[in-house]
Motif scaffolding. Sequence first.
Motif: not given
Length: 597
Positions: A427, A423-424, A432, A562
């Motif tokens: 991000n 998850s980091e 995220s 994105r």
Amino acid sequence: MQSLVLSCESSSFLFRPSFAFPNFSPANPPLIAISRKRSNLSSVRNQKKMKNLSILCGFTRSIQRSMLCSVTGLVHNTRYSLSTLREDPQLDELMEFLDSLNNFEKSGVPKGAGTDSEDGFDLGRMRRLMGLMGNPQSRFKTLHIAGTKGKGSTAAFLSTILRAEGYSVGVYTSPHIQTIRERITLGRWGDPVSAKALNHHFNTRREVLERAVKLENGCLSHFEVFTAIAFSLFAEENTEIAVVEAGLGGARDATNVISGPDLAISIITSIGEEHLDALGGSLESIAVAKSGIVKNGRPLVIGGPFIPSIECILRRKASSMSSPVVSASDPGNRSSLRGFCEVNGIPRQLCDIVLQIEKDFDLSIELLGVKLRMLGAHQLQNAVTATCAALCLNKQGWSLSSGSIRTGLESAFLQGRTQILSSEEANLLGVSGATILLDGAHTKESARALANTLQMTFPKAKLVVVVAMANDKDHLGFARELLSVGDLDAVFSTEVDIAGAKSRMASASSLKCAWVNASREMNMKVLDLKVADSEDQSLQTAGMMESQSILLAEGSLLACMRAGFKILNERTGEQPRIIVVTGSLHIVSAVLGYLHS
């Protein structure tokens, strides 16, 4: 109903109608392709058609408010915004030396180069090089692995099994993801060779290498020299056993300087239509080339399953070399995939590995509830192949317990093989909440395996695929396989360097065309929506909430990820959201390089 074309100019947005798509309905949705290039003429015409959109005004305003997304803040060159890490400065001299040699990973392999013929690579020059270096490959035993797919994974399984038992293992694989040091791992822990050790080893042997290059009139290649360095390092580090992956084919590959007495086992994982021109032009010629690693009297483990004619070629070669054959696809293989679980938040597949093989060798093992970190039915097959090889080693006097085999199988992991980012890391990439899966699939067979893995592992997920490929791959076949995935929302084509160069890079537009053509073959309707990357490095796009259309787009890698995530956010309720980055190990390298830079 007229379709909507989306165009992006900096931070302003305008809906523009394009050509009519009369068969559109929620039950019969079009496949929507988004292109980077914008036609000025089309733009003017589309603006004139805005007056015809009154029936859609309410829907349009809703989309503008809730679905329009903007991806900003990319680096200056959007198309090539992500790259691999630069090598450690300690390796500057080595890299300069290697870069002065022929590098067929960058330029492409010549026709017939991997065949055992006049067109094939000259294995004699590799033998002469090894002779000058003192034949270090004769100072340890080797497991030699060839195959179209599954070589790296099988090597990972075998090396972790051996290390779990306490052996000092050398592993040589290619290509690398982030640093060339990954191609050589040493010792009981499996870490890549350090820059300091690699640099020192190169400098102590540089004079010999330079003499060899001169004697061969500059014909030694990047791969041949680095293979020689790897074998020399294994010998210097007192490696007990090496796991060596062939680079191309087998018979004329630089790794095939391993002689019969120094070979423990030959392993051929699979036969597929990759590098057709370099390996003779047919599935049969590929099988012949890869069977060239079989040595007199040494066992051959075959993975498969193979079609009968291909397995016949492999077995005939083994018979001619008096080599016993163990098949991981033997009827005595009763291994199965039971389901999926999580260990410390990481998905694993729960497998039973049950073997009772009686032909040539009497091999048996029962491992229930094995939790493989590498996902997919193809990885279970690779694990079974590695297990067969481990049992064969036991027949030769090595000692590999069932506990070590289990531990090794469960510990094995490779970057870029159904690799799920943390998850980091998500991000850092600006997505995220998404699950990002990296997979180096680049053939239609590996795309099929990836599609099956996605459907098994994430049956309820909504998916976006971001793809970049080399120009010598089967783009159409690759697209067909992934279009079969059920909940696919968008496919973004992008570009990354191949082996650090652009000469083998497929253009994003050619990839998009392949997906469009594949969709038409599969009776999916195509609507071409045109979107541009703006000069301020932003890519903006939108989706259609009420349809199940698949969006096809092209753009820069980070922007595609994105924008894809924005589409998933707008189209997904409580379903998991998966961004799949695939098409080559080089796109995997670009993402990981960005994260670690």
